[in-house]
Write a protein that holds these residues in place. Sequence first.
Motif, PDB file in Angstrom:
ATOM      1  N   LEU A 147       0.829  -1.198   0.000  1.00 14.94           N
ATOM      2  CA  LEU A 147       0.000   0.000   0.000  1.00 14.94           C
ATOM      3  C   LEU A 147       0.864   1.248   0.000  1.00 14.94           C
ATOM      4  N   ASP A 148       0.355   2.292  -0.593  1.00 16.32           N
ATOM      5  CA  ASP A 148       0.936   3.605  -0.412  1.00 16.32           C
ATOM      6  C   ASP A 148       1.004   3.879   1.096  1.00 16.32           C
ATOM      7  N   ALA A 149       2.154   4.298   1.602  1.00 14.25           N
ATOM      8  CA  ALA A 149       2.334   4.485   3.043  1.00 14.25           C
ATOM      9  C   ALA A 149       1.317   5.459   3.619  1.00 14.25           C
ATOM     10  N   ARG A 150       0.968   6.488   2.863  1.00 12.97           N
ATOM     11  CA  ARG A 150      -0.004   7.467   3.349  1.00 12.97           C
ATOM     12  C   ARG A 150      -1.392   6.843   3.473  1.00 12.97           C
ATOM     13  N   LEU A 151      -1.738   6.000   2.499  1.00 15.98           N
ATOM     14  CA  LEU A 151      -3.016   5.304   2.553  1.00 15.98           C
ATOM     15  C   LEU A 151      -3.033   4.330   3.723  1.00 15.98           C
ATOM     16  N   GLY A 152      -1.908   3.657   3.957  1.00 18.79           N
ATOM     17  CA  GLY A 152      -1.816   2.725   5.078  1.00 18.79           C
ATOM     18  C   GLY A 152      -2.061   3.409   6.407  1.00 18.79           C
ATOM     19  N   LYS A 153      -1.522   4.627   6.582  1.00 20.40           N
ATOM     20  CA  LYS A 153      -1.726   5.367   7.829  1.00 20.40           C
ATOM     21  C   LYS A 153      -3.202   5.742   8.002  1.00 20.40           C
ATOM     22  N   ALA A 154      -3.829   6.177   6.926  1.00 20.99           N
ATOM     23  CA  ALA A 154      -5.243   6.529   6.998  1.00 20.99           C
ATOM     24  C   ALA A 154      -6.105   5.307   7.296  1.00 20.99           C
ATOM     25  N   LEU A 155      -5.783   4.182   6.663  1.00 18.69           N
ATOM     26  CA  LEU A 155      -6.551   2.960   6.900  1.00 18.69           C
ATOM     27  C   LEU A 155      -6.388   2.464   8.325  1.00 18.69           C
ATOM     28  N   ALA A 156      -5.181   2.565   8.879  1.00 16.59           N
ATOM     29  CA  ALA A 156      -4.962   2.158  10.259  1.00 16.59           C
ATOM     30  C   ALA A 156      -5.845   2.969  11.206  1.00 16.59           C
ATOM     31  N   ARG A 157      -5.975   4.267  10.931  1.00 16.17           N
ATOM     32  CA  ARG A 157      -6.841   5.102  11.769  1.00 16.17           C
ATOM     33  C   ARG A 157      -8.299   4.716  11.589  1.00 16.17           C
ATOM     34  N   ILE A 158      -8.707   4.400  10.369  1.00 14.17           N
ATOM     35  CA  ILE A 158     -10.093   3.999  10.131  1.00 14.17           C
ATOM     36  C   ILE A 158     -10.399   2.681  10.828  1.00 14.17           C
ATOM     37  N   ARG A 159      -9.468   1.744  10.805  1.00 14.73           N
ATOM     38  CA  ARG A 159      -9.702   0.447  11.460  1.00 14.73           C
ATOM     39  C   ARG A 159      -9.830   0.597  12.976  1.00 14.73           C
ATOM     40  N   GLY A 160      -9.301   1.682  13.518  1.00 18.77           N
ATOM     41  CA  GLY A 160      -9.418   1.937  14.948  1.00 18.77           C
ATOM     42  C   GLY A 160     -10.589   2.842  15.300  1.00 18.77           C
ATOM     43  N   VAL A 161     -11.517   3.044  14.384  1.00 18.30           N
ATOM     44  CA  VAL A 161     -12.625   3.966  14.611  1.00 18.30           C
ATOM     45  C   VAL A 161     -13.480   3.474  15.782  1.00 18.30           C
ATOM     46  N   ASP A 162     -14.026   4.405  16.553  1.00 17.73           N
ATOM     47  CA  ASP A 162     -14.876   4.046  17.686  1.00 17.73           C
ATOM     48  C   ASP A 162     -16.186   4.804  17.590  1.00 17.73           C
ATOM     49  N   GLU A 163     -16.825   5.058  18.737  1.00 20.73           N
ATOM     50  CA  GLU A 163     -18.128   5.721  18.698  1.00 20.73           C
ATOM     51  C   GLU A 163     -18.047   7.202  18.355  1.00 20.73           C
ATOM     52  N   HIS A 164     -16.846   7.757  18.372  1.00 19.68           N
ATOM     53  CA  HIS A 164     -16.697   9.180  18.108  1.00 19.68           C
ATOM     54  C   HIS A 164     -16.630   9.463  16.601  1.00 19.68           C
ATOM     55  N   ALA A 165     -16.906  10.699  16.251  1.00 21.31           N
ATOM     56  CA  ALA A 165     -16.800  11.113  14.850  1.00 21.31           C
ATOM     57  C   ALA A 165     -15.352  11.006  14.387  1.00 21.31           C
ATOM     58  N   LEU A 166     -15.186  10.760  13.099  1.00 23.08           N
ATOM     59  CA  LEU A 166     -13.842  10.685  12.525  1.00 23.08           C
ATOM     60  C   LEU A 166     -13.809  11.635  11.327  1.00 23.08           C
ATOM     61  N   PRO A 167     -13.576  12.921  11.568  1.00 26.34           N
ATOM     62  CA  PRO A 167     -13.604  13.897  10.467  1.00 26.34           C
ATOM     63  C   PRO A 167     -12.461  13.675   9.494  1.00 26.34           C
ATOM     64  N   ALA A 168     -12.691  14.090   8.260  1.00 27.69           N
ATOM     65  CA  ALA A 168     -11.666  13.931   7.227  1.00 27.69           C
ATOM     66  C   ALA A 168     -10.383  14.658   7.608  1.00 27.69           C
ATOM     67  N   GLU A 169     -10.517  15.760   8.340  1.00 29.07           N
ATOM     68  CA  GLU A 169      -9.320  16.506   8.759  1.00 29.07           C
ATOM     69  C   GLU A 169      -8.384  15.645   9.595  1.00 29.07           C
ATOM     70  N   GLU A 170      -8.972  14.827  10.490  1.00 28.45           N
ATOM     71  CA  GLU A 170      -8.149  13.969  11.341  1.00 28.45           C
ATOM     72  C   GLU A 170      -7.438  12.898  10.522  1.00 28.45           C
ATOM     73  N   LEU A 171      -8.139  12.320   9.554  1.00 25.56           N
ATOM     74  CA  LEU A 171      -7.514  11.321   8.688  1.00 25.56           C
ATOM     75  C   LEU A 171      -6.415  11.941   7.840  1.00 25.56           C
ATOM     76  N   ALA A 172      -6.667  13.140   7.352  1.00 28.81           N
ATOM     77  CA  ALA A 172      -5.662  13.830   6.539  1.00 28.81           C
ATOM     78  C   ALA A 172      -4.400  14.094   7.361  1.00 28.81           C
ATOM     79  N   ARG A 173      -4.569  14.496   8.616  1.00 29.19           N
ATOM     80  CA  ARG A 173      -3.402  14.713   9.477  1.00 29.19           C
ATOM     81  C   ARG A 173      -2.637  13.416   9.701  1.00 29.19           C
ATOM     82  N   ALA A 174      -3.363  12.309   9.913  1.00 29.32           N
ATOM     83  CA  ALA A 174      -2.707  11.015  10.137  1.00 29.32           C
ATOM     84  C   ALA A 174      -1.866  10.604   8.935  1.00 29.32           C
ATOM     85  N   ALA A 175      -2.349  10.961   7.738  1.00 32.80           N
ATOM     86  CA  ALA A 175      -1.647  10.588   6.508  1.00 32.80           C
ATOM     87  C   ALA A 175      -0.725  11.691   6.005  1.00 32.80           C
ATOM     88  N   THR A 176      -0.618  12.801   6.776  1.00 32.87           N
ATOM     89  CA  THR A 176       0.161  13.987   6.374  1.00 32.87           C
ATOM     90  C   THR A 176      -0.189  14.436   4.957  1.00 32.87           C
TER      91      THR A 176
END
Length: 228
Positions: free
Chosen positions: A119-148
């Motif tokens: 996987l593209d390393a940036r995509l891998g970081k975003a996917l790792a954050r998505i797989r850890g999603v919980d009851e809270h909102a996961l805004p695109a801004e947070e995913l973008a930061r995780a993937a720089t």
Amino acid sequence: MTVSNRQAWQGQIWLGDDHGLLVGRPGHTDRHAHYAHQVLIGLDAPVWVEVDGQRLSGPLLLVESGQEHAILSQDDPCITVFAEPLAFSSAALLAACDQGAGDPQRLARLLRDWPRPPLDARLGKALARIRGVDEHALPAEELARAATLSISQLERLFSGSLGLSVRRLVLWQRLRQALQLALAGHRLTDAALAAGFADSAHFSRSVRSQFGIRAGAALRHLRLGTLA
């Protein structure tokens, strides 16, 4: 056929991080489409599926990611495999299913150990954050930061690599989590809230659109297993 007369899905389901396997008797579904590739393998008889309006039958049938389809077989046992396209191309999934078609435990091991494409390393970081999603909102801004990445770069990366939006992949992960919790014995409302749905009705609508079934009736006859 009315909903009350439709046979519910029955059997045991194993869930991995990027795939799942169900062994049992399929139930009727309405037309639907989802992110995962799906393969149905008949154990005693051919399976019947409607794909993009065309009825198909055979011992092993592939429904590719995003294809509208409905399961027509109900009486004969089969193996149903769901696999995320990032982990399995349709060709790789068919190869694994061909090798393990008659043996669910062997197929489970093949799917677990099948080599995943890099996987593209940036995509891998975003996917790792998505797989850890919980009851809270996961805004695109947070995913973008995780993937720089910027939000626009993140969306282009997802649409180019996955063919779907960030929001839809987050929904897919929330569905997986809620289904796993419900199958483990949690009440439907508790499972929905723990996975970040507004309420059980929101979860049920999402299950209906993604899988063509009613969540409560379908989950009642399924048992959760552990991948071998």
